[in-house]
Design a protein around this motif. Structure first.
Motif, PDB file in Angstrom:
ATOM      1  N   GLU A 160      19.214  49.081  43.178  1.00  0.00           N
ATOM      2  CA  GLU A 160      18.596  47.968  43.896  1.00  0.00           C
ATOM      3  C   GLU A 160      17.456  47.351  43.087  1.00  0.00           C
ATOM      4  OE1 GLU A 160      17.448  49.707  47.584  1.00  0.00           O
ATOM      5  OE2 GLU A 160      19.525  49.906  48.306  1.00  0.00           O
ATOM      6  N   GLY A 161      16.869  48.153  42.193  1.00  0.00           N
ATOM      7  CA  GLY A 161      15.799  47.654  41.328  1.00  0.00           C
ATOM      8  C   GLY A 161      16.311  46.978  40.070  1.00  0.00           C
ATOM      9  N   GLY A 162      17.628  46.841  39.949  1.00  0.00           N
ATOM     10  CA  GLY A 162      18.214  46.119  38.821  1.00  0.00           C
ATOM     11  C   GLY A 162      18.605  46.979  37.634  1.00  0.00           C
ATOM     12  N   CYS A 163      18.534  48.295  37.772  1.00  0.00           N
ATOM     13  CA  CYS A 163      18.895  49.189  36.666  1.00  0.00           C
ATOM     14  C   CYS A 163      20.404  49.421  36.616  1.00  0.00           C
ATOM     15  CB  CYS A 163      18.195  50.537  36.817  1.00  0.00           C
ATOM     16  SG  CYS A 163      16.395  50.459  36.739  1.00  0.00           S
ATOM     17  N   VAL A 164      20.915  49.596  35.420  1.00  0.00           N
ATOM     18  CA  VAL A 164      22.285  50.059  35.228  1.00  0.00           C
ATOM     19  C   VAL A 164      22.235  51.583  35.265  1.00  0.00           C
ATOM     20  CG1 VAL A 164      24.286  50.128  33.697  1.00  0.00           C
ATOM     21  CG2 VAL A 164      22.861  48.059  33.824  1.00  0.00           C
ATOM     22  N   VAL A 165      22.881  52.183  36.234  1.00  0.00           N
ATOM     23  CA  VAL A 165      22.696  53.617  36.462  1.00  0.00           C
ATOM     24  C   VAL A 165      24.029  54.304  36.722  1.00  0.00           C
ATOM     25  CG1 VAL A 165      22.156  53.177  38.910  1.00  0.00           C
ATOM     26  CG2 VAL A 165      21.455  55.325  37.863  1.00  0.00           C
ATOM     27  N   PHE A 166      24.168  55.514  36.168  1.00  0.00           N
ATOM     28  CA  PHE A 166      25.356  56.340  36.350  1.00  0.00           C
ATOM     29  C   PHE A 166      24.931  57.670  36.962  1.00  0.00           C
ATOM     30  CE2 PHE A 166      25.933  53.699  32.583  1.00  0.00           C
ATOM     31  CZ  PHE A 166      27.075  52.984  32.916  1.00  0.00           C
ATOM     32  N   LEU A 167      25.852  58.279  37.668  1.00  0.00           N
ATOM     33  CA  LEU A 167      25.592  59.559  38.315  1.00  0.00           C
ATOM     34  C   LEU A 167      26.543  60.588  37.740  1.00  0.00           C
ATOM     35  CD1 LEU A 167      23.852  60.781  40.614  1.00  0.00           C
ATOM     36  CD2 LEU A 167      25.741  60.294  42.167  1.00  0.00           C
ATOM     37  N   ARG A 168      25.984  61.659  37.127  1.00  0.00           N
ATOM     38  CA  ARG A 168      26.824  62.704  36.550  1.00  0.00           C
ATOM     39  C   ARG A 168      26.583  63.998  37.297  1.00  0.00           C
ATOM     40  NH1 ARG A 168      25.869  63.946  30.475  1.00  0.00           N
ATOM     41  NH2 ARG A 168      25.049  65.965  31.061  1.00  0.00           N
TER      42      ARG A 168
ATOM     43  N   GLU B  97       9.415  57.841  45.122  1.00  0.00           N
ATOM     44  CA  GLU B  97       8.323  57.325  44.274  1.00  0.00           C
ATOM     45  C   GLU B  97       8.682  57.453  42.802  1.00  0.00           C
ATOM     46  OE1 GLU B  97       7.911  59.377  46.874  1.00  0.00           O
ATOM     47  OE2 GLU B  97       7.077  57.828  48.211  1.00  0.00           O
ATOM     48  N   ASP B  98       9.347  58.562  42.442  1.00  0.00           N
ATOM     49  CA  ASP B  98       9.798  58.717  41.057  1.00  0.00           C
ATOM     50  C   ASP B  98      10.787  57.615  40.691  1.00  0.00           C
ATOM     51  OD1 ASP B  98       8.614  61.101  39.754  1.00  0.00           O
ATOM     52  OD2 ASP B  98       9.506  62.181  41.427  1.00  0.00           O
ATOM     53  N   ALA B  99      11.709  57.329  41.593  1.00  0.00           N
ATOM     54  CA  ALA B  99      12.702  56.291  41.324  1.00  0.00           C
ATOM     55  C   ALA B  99      12.029  54.940  41.112  1.00  0.00           C
ATOM     56  CB  ALA B  99      13.711  56.224  42.471  1.00  0.00           C
ATOM     57  N   LYS B 100      11.048  54.633  41.943  1.00  0.00           N
ATOM     58  CA  LYS B 100      10.345  53.351  41.805  1.00  0.00           C
ATOM     59  C   LYS B 100       9.543  53.298  40.513  1.00  0.00           C
ATOM     60  CE  LYS B 100      10.044  52.535  46.805  1.00  0.00           C
ATOM     61  NZ  LYS B 100       9.135  52.459  47.976  1.00  0.00           N
ATOM     62  N   ARG B 101       8.909  54.424  40.146  1.00  0.00           N
ATOM     63  CA  ARG B 101       8.172  54.461  38.872  1.00  0.00           C
ATOM     64  C   ARG B 101       9.121  54.296  37.697  1.00  0.00           C
ATOM     65  NH1 ARG B 101       4.703  58.422  41.366  1.00  0.00           N
ATOM     66  NH2 ARG B 101       6.146  60.069  40.737  1.00  0.00           N
TER      67      ARG B 101
ATOM     68  N   PHE C  29      18.591  58.362  45.183  1.00  0.00           N
ATOM     69  CA  PHE C  29      17.805  58.033  43.992  1.00  0.00           C
ATOM     70  C   PHE C  29      18.528  56.948  43.192  1.00  0.00           C
ATOM     71  CE2 PHE C  29      15.820  58.681  39.881  1.00  0.00           C
ATOM     72  CZ  PHE C  29      14.564  59.201  40.146  1.00  0.00           C
ATOM     73  N   ARG C  30      19.830  57.141  43.004  1.00  0.00           N
ATOM     74  CA  ARG C  30      20.629  56.156  42.269  1.00  0.00           C
ATOM     75  C   ARG C  30      20.573  54.796  42.952  1.00  0.00           C
ATOM     76  NH1 ARG C  30      26.869  56.417  43.096  1.00  0.00           N
ATOM     77  NH2 ARG C  30      26.036  55.795  45.132  1.00  0.00           N
ATOM     78  N   ASN C  31      20.668  54.789  44.274  1.00  0.00           N
ATOM     79  CA  ASN C  31      20.684  53.517  44.994  1.00  0.00           C
ATOM     80  C   ASN C  31      19.373  52.755  44.838  1.00  0.00           C
ATOM     81  OD1 ASN C  31      23.273  54.096  45.825  1.00  0.00           O
ATOM     82  ND2 ASN C  31      22.675  54.760  47.879  1.00  0.00           N
ATOM     83  N   VAL C  32      18.238  53.487  44.818  1.00  0.00           N
ATOM     84  CA  VAL C  32      16.952  52.834  44.607  1.00  0.00           C
ATOM     85  C   VAL C  32      16.917  52.173  43.231  1.00  0.00           C
ATOM     86  CG1 VAL C  32      14.461  53.195  44.357  1.00  0.00           C
ATOM     87  CG2 VAL C  32      15.704  54.375  46.174  1.00  0.00           C
ATOM     88  N   LEU C  33      17.407  52.894  42.210  1.00  0.00           N
ATOM     89  CA  LEU C  33      17.430  52.334  40.856  1.00  0.00           C
ATOM     90  C   LEU C  33      18.336  51.112  40.777  1.00  0.00           C
ATOM     91  CD1 LEU C  33      17.651  55.564  38.649  1.00  0.00           C
ATOM     92  CD2 LEU C  33      15.618  54.222  39.188  1.00  0.00           C
TER      93      LEU C  33
END
Length: 242
Positions: A200-208, A154-158, A194-198
């Motif tokens: 899939e929602g069209g965000c540019v996301v990095f994992l550190r 839910e946090d990822a979707k928000r 969490f990264r995968n949800v972001l």
């Protein structure tokens, strides 16, 4: 103030002192690891509390007659001081990183008390308005993941909804536990979810993931253990069992 910094306020650094750190690091490490290409203002308090000297230092770092870093490689990180953030975006072409760390005001009020003055709506609306005026510029949202606090689907979707209309990248950061902290790190598997949800929602996301925690030098660990005890903030009711 970001709750993950543990040193406490001693004093503000002058612009010369800030620049000297980059000069010293370049001299010290150039023969060992090659030239230093990136500078980040963070880990020693809130940079925008010292905005005059931070802007001056950043100007010297990127000036052709100074250290000649690329403005895209000099980043100032902030917990979200809105008036100073607006001034920085008006006066500097250097990069901006914003510690977000939550998707609701209730949680952010708890883990980042600055949110009680400059809440998520005010912060994100300001970025949306200001970045509309800057060409080819993206803010980096830093999101330290805390088990059971801000790492749900839910946090990822928000989060996807919150950043709509803001040119941005999102950096998911592993929290490094230390004595005195009430927070626990999110598992690597859950961070990936969490990264995968972001994504899939069209965000540019990095994992550190964690770095330097064995030397007490990772995110949230800077400072001597036990030297400064941050106040334990009131835990919202729904998180007390977690």
């Amino acid at each position: 103030m970001n709750p993950f910094c543990r040193m406490g306020l001693r004093r503000h650094l002058s612009a010369a002192e800030i620049v000297e750190q980059a000069v010293f690091a370049r001299r010290l490490l150039s023969n060992e690891v090659g030239s230093i290409t990136n500078v980040v203002f963070m880990g020693m308090g809130e940079p925008l509390h010292n905005i005059e000297n931070v802007i001056k230092a950043a100007e010297i770092l990127v000036d052709e007659q100074g250290l000649h870093f690329s403005p895209r490689k000099v980043t100032v990180s902030t917990s979200g001081l809105v008036p100073q953030l607006k001034r920085f975006l008006h006066e500097s072409n250097c990069a901006l990183a914003v510690s977000l760390n939550a998707t609701t005001d209730e949680v952010r009020n708890w883990i980042m008390p600055i949110n009680r003055k400059y809440n998520l709506g005010m912060l994100l609306d300001t970025l949306r308005e200001e970045l509309h005026l800057k060409h080819d510029y993206k803010v980096l949202f830093e999101y330290v993941m805390l088990a059971g606090v801000n790492d749900s689907t839910e946090d990822a979707k928000r989060l996807i909804d919150l950043v709509q209309g803001i040119p941005c990248k999102i950096n998911l950061i592993s929290f490094n536990p230390h004595s005195g902290s009430q927070f626990k790190p999110t598992s690597e598997e859950k961070m990936i979810e969490f990264r995968n949800v972001l994504a899939e929602g069209g965000c540019v996301v990095f994992l550190r993931l964690s770095r330097g925690d064995d030397q007490m030098a990772a995110c949230g660990q800077l400072g001597k253990p036990g030297e400064v005890q941050a106040p334990l903030l009131r835990v919202p009711a729904q998180f007390r069992m977690a």
